[in-house]
Design a protein around this motif. Structure first.
Motif, short mmCIF file in Angstrom:
data_model
loop_
_atom_site.label_atom_id
_atom_site.label_comp_id
_atom_site.label_asym_id
_atom_site.label_seq_id
_atom_site.Cartn_x
_atom_site.Cartn_y
_atom_site.Cartn_z
N HIS A 153 0.62 -1.18 0.07
CA HIS A 153 -0.11 0.02 0.07
C HIS A 153 1.01 1.06 0.14
O HIS A 153 0.54 2.13 -0.74
N LEU A 154 1.96 1.25 0.75
CA LEU A 154 2.79 2.39 1.01
C LEU A 154 3.53 2.86 -0.20
O LEU A 154 3.90 3.92 -0.70
N SER A 155 4.03 1.73 -0.97
CA SER A 155 5.01 1.88 -2.03
C SER A 155 4.06 2.73 -3.16
O SER A 155 4.79 3.15 -4.17
N LYS A 156 2.77 2.76 -2.96
CA LYS A 156 2.15 3.59 -4.14
C LYS A 156 2.41 5.19 -3.97
O LYS A 156 1.96 5.83 -4.74
N PHE A 157 2.92 5.41 -2.76
CA PHE A 157 2.94 6.70 -2.52
C PHE A 157 4.56 7.20 -2.59
O PHE A 157 5.03 7.26 -1.41
N LYS A 158 5.08 7.21 -3.78
CA LYS A 158 6.56 7.25 -4.10
C LYS A 158 6.96 8.72 -3.45
O LYS A 158 8.33 8.79 -3.20
N ASP A 159 6.09 9.88 -3.32
CA ASP A 159 6.61 11.10 -2.86
C ASP A 159 6.43 11.20 -1.31
O ASP A 159 6.85 12.30 -0.88
N VAL A 160 5.90 10.28 -0.60
CA VAL A 160 5.91 10.22 0.92
C VAL A 160 6.93 8.98 1.48
O VAL A 160 7.48 9.30 2.41
N PHE A 161 6.84 7.91 0.86
CA PHE A 161 7.73 6.65 1.59
C PHE A 161 8.85 6.44 0.78
O PHE A 161 8.92 6.57 -0.54
N THR A 162 9.85 5.93 1.38
CA THR A 162 10.83 5.21 0.89
C THR A 162 11.18 3.89 1.50
O THR A 162 11.26 3.71 2.53
N ILE A 163 11.14 3.03 0.61
CA ILE A 163 11.16 1.54 1.02
C ILE A 163 12.85 1.23 0.84
O ILE A 163 13.02 0.81 -0.30
N MET A 164 13.53 0.86 1.89
CA MET A 164 14.83 0.56 1.73
C MET A 164 14.93 -1.01 1.78
O MET A 164 14.17 -1.86 2.72
N LYS A 165 15.80 -1.26 0.84
CA LYS A 165 15.84 -2.74 0.72
C LYS A 165 17.01 -3.15 1.58
O LYS A 165 17.92 -2.68 2.14
N ASP A 166 16.74 -4.67 1.94
CA ASP A 166 17.84 -5.41 2.99
C ASP A 166 18.97 -5.54 2.07
O ASP A 166 18.99 -6.07 0.87
N ASN A 167 20.24 -4.99 2.45
CA ASN A 167 21.39 -5.02 1.68
C ASN A 167 21.97 -6.89 1.51
O ASN A 167 22.35 -6.90 0.31
N ALA A 168 21.59 -7.46 2.49
CA ALA A 168 21.85 -9.05 2.14
C ALA A 168 20.88 -9.67 1.42
O ALA A 168 21.09 -10.78 0.66
N HIS A 169 19.66 -9.04 1.21
CA HIS A 169 18.43 -9.78 0.40
C HIS A 169 17.69 -8.59 -0.26
O HIS A 169 16.68 -8.13 0.16
N GLU A 170 18.27 -8.41 -1.63
CA GLU A 170 17.72 -7.26 -2.33
C GLU A 170 16.40 -7.38 -2.51
O GLU A 170 15.66 -6.44 -2.81
N THR A 171 15.67 -8.61 -2.56
CA THR A 171 14.22 -8.70 -2.94
C THR A 171 13.32 -8.53 -1.63
O THR A 171 12.18 -8.58 -1.78
N GLN A 172 14.11 -8.23 -0.48
CA GLN A 172 13.20 -8.00 0.77
C GLN A 172 13.53 -6.86 1.24
O GLN A 172 14.46 -6.05 0.96
N SER A 173 12.35 -6.05 1.79
CA SER A 173 12.32 -4.78 2.38
C SER A 173 13.07 -4.72 3.46
O SER A 173 13.15 -5.62 4.47
N GLY A 174 13.92 -3.87 3.93
CA GLY A 174 14.86 -3.71 5.19
C GLY A 174 14.12 -2.85 6.18
O GLY A 174 13.90 -3.15 7.37
N HIS A 175 13.61 -1.74 5.75
CA HIS A 175 12.68 -0.75 6.57
C HIS A 175 12.20 0.43 5.87
O HIS A 175 12.26 0.46 4.62
N VAL A 176 11.21 0.98 6.37
CA VAL A 176 10.40 1.98 5.63
C VAL A 176 10.84 3.29 6.24
O VAL A 176 11.02 3.28 7.61
#
Length: 386
Positions: free
Chosen positions: A132-155
């Motif tokens: 849901h949050l990824s649709k609001f790119k001007d508001v949220f940044t979804i940081m990827k897990d460095n060890a697992h690029e397909t997984q989110s690390g934090h918002v």
């Protein structure tokens, strides 16, 4: 061997370690930690095996007739007819069960990732809710897990949102856009977003959205009691049948969330007037006595609540009168009956059970001789009290 997950409550984090049954993931945050003063578990449950055993051993003496969904479908006559369990007041199994109801889903805690603002963890967001949050790119940044690029690390929030005001406005627009379908029960009531009580407020968020961002929410609950003929009684409210949440269920005489910019003492006085018509000369005598906390995971919702408990001894002649339409009626009940209602039914709004169980401890209705005394006492603060 699984590694316990830790949050740095109120302080910067460089490595957030989480685990699942099959793997361990390390989330490396792109910032420097200036100070780490306190480490607390993301989830610090009491001994659930003990609690389960306590509930199981006493199940034959308890008749819980209402599911949570239909718990408001009862009358005051049903309350008065609740009888003491066969094992007497020393049976704590029903109390353990009520505490479990406020601390569900601990096995799902690794489905959540940190919500980080300015080097601080202020909440937790479910991996599924990130869509849901990824649709609001001007508001949220979804940081990827460095060890697992397909997984989110934090918002986190976009760097352009630098002030509490701009963040509050941006998140408010997100809530309006997603609406009741995603955030049911929108109240247009703002909660402060902070990493710890009394700490810096990073922005304010609609109350109904708070559990979906896993922010810590604070509130006050007040036990209004009367002493007469050597016995203690509690004033109990029955919520209005038109309430959007927990309609018709039993509740405290006074309770409410803690708004931004208001102290607990001020909030008690305000809620006393609105919910029970208690004038300031009386409500100002309320005494802060304790804190209870819990962490409850239900789907995408992660409730991390801390409740400040107050006691107010009321005159025998006082009769409460609701002023805001949120309470249908009040009754003055013997404390022993209130304890039996909690033990044997699901009539009370879930978090009220914890505050009243705390009252039972402090006023001597639960005794050290009762089996499970210390475990039950510990479980009242299963959440993070920072």
């Amino acid at each position: 061997m699984p590694v316990a997950s830790y949050a740095i409550a109120g302080h910067g984090v460089r490595n957030f370690i989480s685990s699942s049954s099959s793997s361990i993931h390390r989330h490396n945050f792109p910032f420097t930690v200036r100070s780490i003063l306190k480490i607390t578990p993301l989830y610090s449950p009491f001994n659930r095996n003990y609690a389960a055993a306590a509930v199981s051993s006493s199940s034959s003496t308890r008749d819980i007739t209402n599911s949570i969904e239909n718990a408001g479908n009862f009358t005051w006559n049903d309350v008065f007819e609740v009888s003491q369990s066969e094992n007497g007041s020393s049976d704590l199994g029903g109390f353990f069960q009520k505490i479990n109801l406020c601390n569900r889903g601990s096995e799902k805690r690794f489905d959540f990732i940190p919500f980080v603002i300015e080097d601080q963890i202020v909440g937790y967001v479910h991996n599924g809710f990130v869509d849901h949050l990824s649709k609001f790119k001007d508001v949220f940044t979804i940081m990827k897990d460095n060890a697992h690029e397909t997984q989110s690390g934090h918002v986190t929030l976009q760097s352009a949102l630098k002030t509490p005001e701009s963040r509050t406005e941006a998140l408010g627009n997100v809530v309006k856009c997603l609406g009741e379908e995603v955030f049911p029960g929108i109240r247009n009531e703002l909660y402060p977003v902070t990493s710890s009580y009394g700490g810096r407020v990073y922005f304010s968020l609609e109350r109904a959205a708070a559990p979906y961002f896993g922010i810590k929410a604070y509130g006050i609950h007040m036990n209004g009691y009367v002493e007469k003929d050597g016995k203690k009684y509690l004033w109990i409210g029955k919520r209005s049948e038109t309430k959007a949440t927990y309609a018709g269920m039993l509740d405290h005489l006074v309770a409410g969330g803690l708004p931004h910019g208001m102290s607990c003492a001020e909030n008690v006085v305000k809620e006393c007037e609105e919910e029970a018509g208690i004038p300031r000369p009386i409500s100002s005598r309320a005494i802060p006595v304790s804190v209870v906390s819990y962490m409850d995971i239900d789907g995408y919702r992660f409730k991390r609540d801390v409740l400040f408990c107050y006691d107010l001894k009321l005159p025998e002649s006082f009769i409460p009168h609701n002023q805001d339409g949120e309470v249908g009626s009040f009754k003055l009940l013997p404390v022993t009956l209130v304890g039996d209602v909690i033990r044997n039914t699901e009539f009370f709004k879930a978090n009220c059970n914890l505050v009243i169980i705390d009252f039972l401890f402090r006023h001597g209705f639960i005794k050290p001789e009762d089996d499970g005394y210390l475990k039950l006492l510990q479980s009242l603060r299963s959440g993070d009290c920072s």
